[in-house]
Design a protein around this motif. Structure first.
Motif: not given
Length: 151
Positions: A120-122, A83-89, A126-128
Motif C-alpha cells: 500500500v505504501a509503494i 525494499l528500502r532501495l526500491c522505496i527510496g528509488g 511513499i518514497d521515504n
C-alpha cells in the motif's frame, strides 16, 4: 519481447531437446546479464531521473553500502534492504517485485499483513522509509530492518 508469463507458458510444453531453439527464439527476452539486479536498478533509476545518492538518502542506507548493494559487490540476505532501495528509488510495485526476483529474494505477498502494508505504501508513492516505518508501526508491525543488522 516476451513477458515472463509468456515464457513460462512456452516452457510448460518445451521438451529438453527443444531448449536450444527456445533460447534462440527468445534470447532478447531472457536475462543474460551476469549482474541483472545491478543493470536493472541502474537503468531504472536513470530512466526515472533518480540519483542513486538521493535513493540512498530516502532509503536511509549509508552511501557506500548502497553503492555496493546496487553494484552487487556485496550481497545481503535482508529483503528489507532491497525494499528500502526500491522505496527510496521510487519504484512502482511491479518494479519492486521484479527487483526482488532479480536479487533472488521473495516478492511481496499480499496475504502477509506486513507485506500488504508495504505494498500500500509503494502504491501510494511513499518514497521515504521513515514514512513506511510509521505506517508499519501504526499497524503494530515491525519497521523495515536497518542495514547490516542481520547480514
Amino acid at each position: 519481447m516476451s513477458t515472463t508469463d509468456d515464457l513460462t507458458n512456452i516452457l510448460k510444453s518445451t521438451n529438453p531437446e527443444d531448449l536450444t531453439e527456445f533460447f534462440e527464439r527468445h534470447w532478447n527476452s531472457i536475462i543474460n546479464d551476469s549482474k541483472p539486479f545491478a543493470t536493472y536498478m541502474r537503468t531504472l533509476l536513470k530512466a526515472k531521473g533518480v540519483k542513486q545518492l538521493d535513493a540512498f538518502i530516502r532509503a536511509d542506507i549509508p552511501e557506500h553500502y548502497g553503492y555496493r548493494i546496487i553494484s552487487e559487490e556485496r550481497h545481503t540476505k535482508q529483503r528489507d534492504v532491497i525494499l528500502r532501495l526500491c522505496i527510496g528509488g521510487r519504484l512502482s510495485l511491479d518494479e519492486t517485485q521484479k527487483a526482488l526476483k532479480l536479487y533472488g529474494l521473495s516478492t511481496l505477498y499480499s496475504k502477509a499483513p506486513r507485506d500488504a502494508v508495504i505494498m500500500v505504501a509503494i502504491n501510494n508513492e511513499i518514497d521515504n522509509v521513515h514514512e513506511v516505518d510509521i505506517l508499519l508501526e501504526k499497524h503494530k508491525m515491525s519497521p523495515l530492518e536497518k542495514c547490516g543488522t542481520a547480514d
